[in-house]
Design a protein around this motif. Structure first.
Motif, PDB file in Angstrom:
ATOM      1  N   ILE A 130       0.872  -1.160   0.000  1.00  0.00           N
ATOM      2  CA  ILE A 130       0.000   0.000   0.000  1.00  0.00           C
ATOM      3  C   ILE A 130       0.917   1.220   0.000  1.00  0.00           C
ATOM      4  CG2 ILE A 130      -1.875   1.221   1.155  1.00  0.00           C
ATOM      5  CD1 ILE A 130      -2.625  -1.660   0.399  1.00  0.00           C
ATOM      6  N   GLN A 131       0.825   2.026  -1.023  1.00  0.00           N
ATOM      7  CA  GLN A 131       1.667   3.212  -1.176  1.00  0.00           C
ATOM      8  C   GLN A 131       0.835   4.448  -0.857  1.00  0.00           C
ATOM      9  OE1 GLN A 131       3.648   3.268  -4.938  1.00  0.00           O
ATOM     10  NE2 GLN A 131       4.133   5.427  -4.806  1.00  0.00           N
ATOM     11  N   ASN A 132       1.301   5.263   0.078  1.00  0.00           N
ATOM     12  CA  ASN A 132       0.600   6.475   0.494  1.00  0.00           C
ATOM     13  C   ASN A 132       1.215   7.697  -0.183  1.00  0.00           C
ATOM     14  OD1 ASN A 132      -0.731   8.554   1.747  1.00  0.00           O
ATOM     15  ND2 ASN A 132       0.085   8.154   3.780  1.00  0.00           N
ATOM     16  N   ASP A 133       0.616   8.116  -1.280  1.00  0.00           N
ATOM     17  CA  ASP A 133       1.075   9.318  -1.969  1.00  0.00           C
ATOM     18  C   ASP A 133       0.235  10.533  -1.595  1.00  0.00           C
ATOM     19  OD1 ASP A 133       3.184   8.104  -3.193  1.00  0.00           O
ATOM     20  OD2 ASP A 133       2.195   7.822  -5.116  1.00  0.00           O
ATOM     21  N   SER A 134      -0.556  10.415  -0.530  1.00  0.00           N
ATOM     22  CA  SER A 134      -1.320  11.566  -0.051  1.00  0.00           C
ATOM     23  C   SER A 134      -0.397  12.447   0.783  1.00  0.00           C
ATOM     24  CB  SER A 134      -2.516  11.116   0.782  1.00  0.00           C
ATOM     25  OG  SER A 134      -2.121  10.716   2.082  1.00  0.00           O
ATOM     26  N   GLU A 135      -0.934  13.512   1.309  1.00  0.00           N
ATOM     27  CA  GLU A 135      -0.133  14.433   2.116  1.00  0.00           C
ATOM     28  C   GLU A 135      -0.354  14.231   3.608  1.00  0.00           C
ATOM     29  OE1 GLU A 135      -0.957  18.363   0.715  1.00  0.00           O
ATOM     30  OE2 GLU A 135      -0.239  17.915  -1.299  1.00  0.00           O
ATOM     31  N   GLN A 136      -0.976  13.112   3.991  1.00  0.00           N
ATOM     32  CA  GLN A 136      -1.341  12.893   5.384  1.00  0.00           C
ATOM     33  C   GLN A 136      -0.872  11.526   5.876  1.00  0.00           C
ATOM     34  OE1 GLN A 136      -5.439  13.781   6.148  1.00  0.00           O
ATOM     35  NE2 GLN A 136      -5.509  12.543   7.992  1.00  0.00           N
ATOM     36  N   ARG A 137      -0.457  11.471   7.135  1.00  0.00           N
ATOM     37  CA  ARG A 137      -0.138  10.199   7.786  1.00  0.00           C
ATOM     38  C   ARG A 137      -1.444   9.448   7.991  1.00  0.00           C
ATOM     39  NH1 ARG A 137       0.805   8.910  13.789  1.00  0.00           N
ATOM     40  NH2 ARG A 137       2.175   7.108  13.718  1.00  0.00           N
ATOM     41  N   LEU A 138      -1.479   8.172   7.588  1.00  0.00           N
ATOM     42  CA  LEU A 138      -2.715   7.399   7.622  1.00  0.00           C
ATOM     43  C   LEU A 138      -2.503   6.051   8.283  1.00  0.00           C
ATOM     44  CD1 LEU A 138      -3.781   8.158   3.963  1.00  0.00           C
ATOM     45  CD2 LEU A 138      -4.707   9.213   6.025  1.00  0.00           C
ATOM     46  N   TYR A 142      -3.540  -7.000   8.950  1.00  0.00           N
ATOM     47  CA  TYR A 142      -2.272  -6.284   8.964  1.00  0.00           C
ATOM     48  C   TYR A 142      -2.614  -4.836   9.277  1.00  0.00           C
ATOM     49  CZ  TYR A 142       1.890  -4.038   7.004  1.00  0.00           C
ATOM     50  OH  TYR A 142       3.012  -3.285   6.803  1.00  0.00           O
ATOM     51  N   ARG A 143      -1.969  -4.267  10.289  1.00  0.00           N
ATOM     52  CA  ARG A 143      -2.255  -2.890  10.709  1.00  0.00           C
ATOM     53  C   ARG A 143      -0.959  -2.094  10.755  1.00  0.00           C
ATOM     54  NH1 ARG A 143      -5.878  -5.290  15.450  1.00  0.00           N
ATOM     55  NH2 ARG A 143      -7.796  -5.489  14.259  1.00  0.00           N
ATOM     56  N   LYS A 144      -1.023  -0.868  10.207  1.00  0.00           N
ATOM     57  CA  LYS A 144       0.216  -0.079  10.136  1.00  0.00           C
ATOM     58  C   LYS A 144      -0.098   1.381   9.865  1.00  0.00           C
ATOM     59  CE  LYS A 144       4.770  -0.050   8.586  1.00  0.00           C
ATOM     60  NZ  LYS A 144       5.865  -0.565   9.250  1.00  0.00           N
ATOM     61  N   TRP A 145       0.685   2.270  10.505  1.00  0.00           N
ATOM     62  CA  TRP A 145       0.677   3.691  10.152  1.00  0.00           C
ATOM     63  C   TRP A 145       1.578   3.851   8.945  1.00  0.00           C
ATOM     64  CZ3 TRP A 145      -2.445   7.375  11.882  1.00  0.00           C
ATOM     65  CH2 TRP A 145      -3.081   7.194  13.101  1.00  0.00           C
ATOM     66  N   ILE A 146       1.137   4.644   7.960  1.00  0.00           N
ATOM     67  CA  ILE A 146       1.949   4.893   6.771  1.00  0.00           C
ATOM     68  C   ILE A 146       2.123   6.407   6.627  1.00  0.00           C
ATOM     69  CG2 ILE A 146       2.233   4.514   4.308  1.00  0.00           C
ATOM     70  CD1 ILE A 146       0.243   2.255   4.471  1.00  0.00           C
ATOM     71  N   THR A 182       5.587   3.525   1.730  1.00  0.00           N
ATOM     72  CA  THR A 182       4.909   2.307   1.310  1.00  0.00           C
ATOM     73  C   THR A 182       5.026   1.269   2.414  1.00  0.00           C
ATOM     74  OG1 THR A 182       5.473   2.752  -1.001  1.00  0.00           O
ATOM     75  CG2 THR A 182       4.850   0.492  -0.464  1.00  0.00           C
ATOM     76  N   ALA A 183       3.944   0.538   2.654  1.00  0.00           N
ATOM     77  CA  ALA A 183       3.945  -0.567   3.616  1.00  0.00           C
ATOM     78  C   ALA A 183       3.618  -1.851   2.853  1.00  0.00           C
ATOM     79  CB  ALA A 183       2.915  -0.327   4.707  1.00  0.00           C
ATOM     80  N   GLN A 239      -6.612  10.271  11.383  1.00  0.00           N
ATOM     81  CA  GLN A 239      -5.955  10.327  12.688  1.00  0.00           C
ATOM     82  C   GLN A 239      -6.723   9.593  13.782  1.00  0.00           C
ATOM     83  OE1 GLN A 239      -2.782  11.497  12.915  1.00  0.00           O
ATOM     84  NE2 GLN A 239      -3.083  11.525  10.704  1.00  0.00           N
ATOM     85  N   ARG A 240      -8.004   9.256  13.557  1.00  0.00           N
ATOM     86  CA  ARG A 240      -8.804   8.557  14.572  1.00  0.00           C
ATOM     87  C   ARG A 240      -9.035   7.120  14.150  1.00  0.00           C
ATOM     88  NH1 ARG A 240     -14.025  10.849  16.211  1.00  0.00           N
ATOM     89  NH2 ARG A 240     -13.728   9.214  17.744  1.00  0.00           N
ATOM     90  N   ARG A 241      -8.334   6.195  14.777  1.00  0.00           N
ATOM     91  CA  ARG A 241      -8.484   4.774  14.449  1.00  0.00           C
ATOM     92  C   ARG A 241      -9.754   4.181  15.026  1.00  0.00           C
ATOM     93  NH1 ARG A 241      -3.169   2.346  16.635  1.00  0.00           N
ATOM     94  NH2 ARG A 241      -4.568   0.575  16.786  1.00  0.00           N
ATOM     95  N   ASP A 242     -10.369   4.849  16.006  1.00  0.00           N
ATOM     96  CA  ASP A 242     -11.566   4.296  16.642  1.00  0.00           C
ATOM     97  C   ASP A 242     -12.846   4.651  15.878  1.00  0.00           C
ATOM     98  OD1 ASP A 242     -11.396   6.984  17.239  1.00  0.00           O
ATOM     99  OD2 ASP A 242     -12.180   6.767  19.265  1.00  0.00           O
TER     100      ASP A 242
END
Length: 114
Positions: free
Chosen positions: A26-34, A45-49, A54-55, A81-84
């Motif tokens: 999964i490649q994060n080309d956005s401007e935000q941490r996701l 599989y869970r991960k901050w990107i 890329t994860a 930013q809210r995982r819940d």
């Protein structure tokens, strides 16, 4: 010929290099941490990107692929930013596939490029 041209060619070759067939990425080309969750049936599989990162996870690992098949389809859930909260966007990826998120615009308006 300048030294810039060969460097640009090497950079472009890296961009189009094949993704390892043993992993989904999964490649994060956005401007935000996701935060991303990939999987179903309790195997996820869970991960901050970070932006521009890329994860990847090998489809043969139990925590990456509940289908246990390279061509299995896995659910992708993307959170801000809210995982819940409920996922901001969803999609699917092959267990050995590649997804690129080019734009993050919840709810449900993310731009994915397989």
């Amino acid at each position: 010929m300048s030294k810039v041209v060969p460097a640009v060619l090497v950079y472009l070759a890296c961009l189009i290099a094949p993704v390892p067939a043993s992993a989904f990425c999964i490649q994060n080309d956005s401007e935000q941490r996701l935060f991303v969750e990939v999987g179903d049936h309790g195997i996820e599989y869970r991960k901050w990107i970070e932006p521009g990162s890329t994860a990847c996870c090998d489809w043969r690992q139990e925590n990456c692929n509940w289908t246990r098949a390279a061509d299995g389809r896995l659910s992708v859930r993307l959170f801000g930013q809210r995982r819940d909260a409920a996922p901001a966007c969803t999609y699917s990826v092959r267990a050995n596939g590649h997804l690129r998120l080019s734009h993050f615009a919840p709810p449900g308006q993310c731009k994915w490029e397989p």
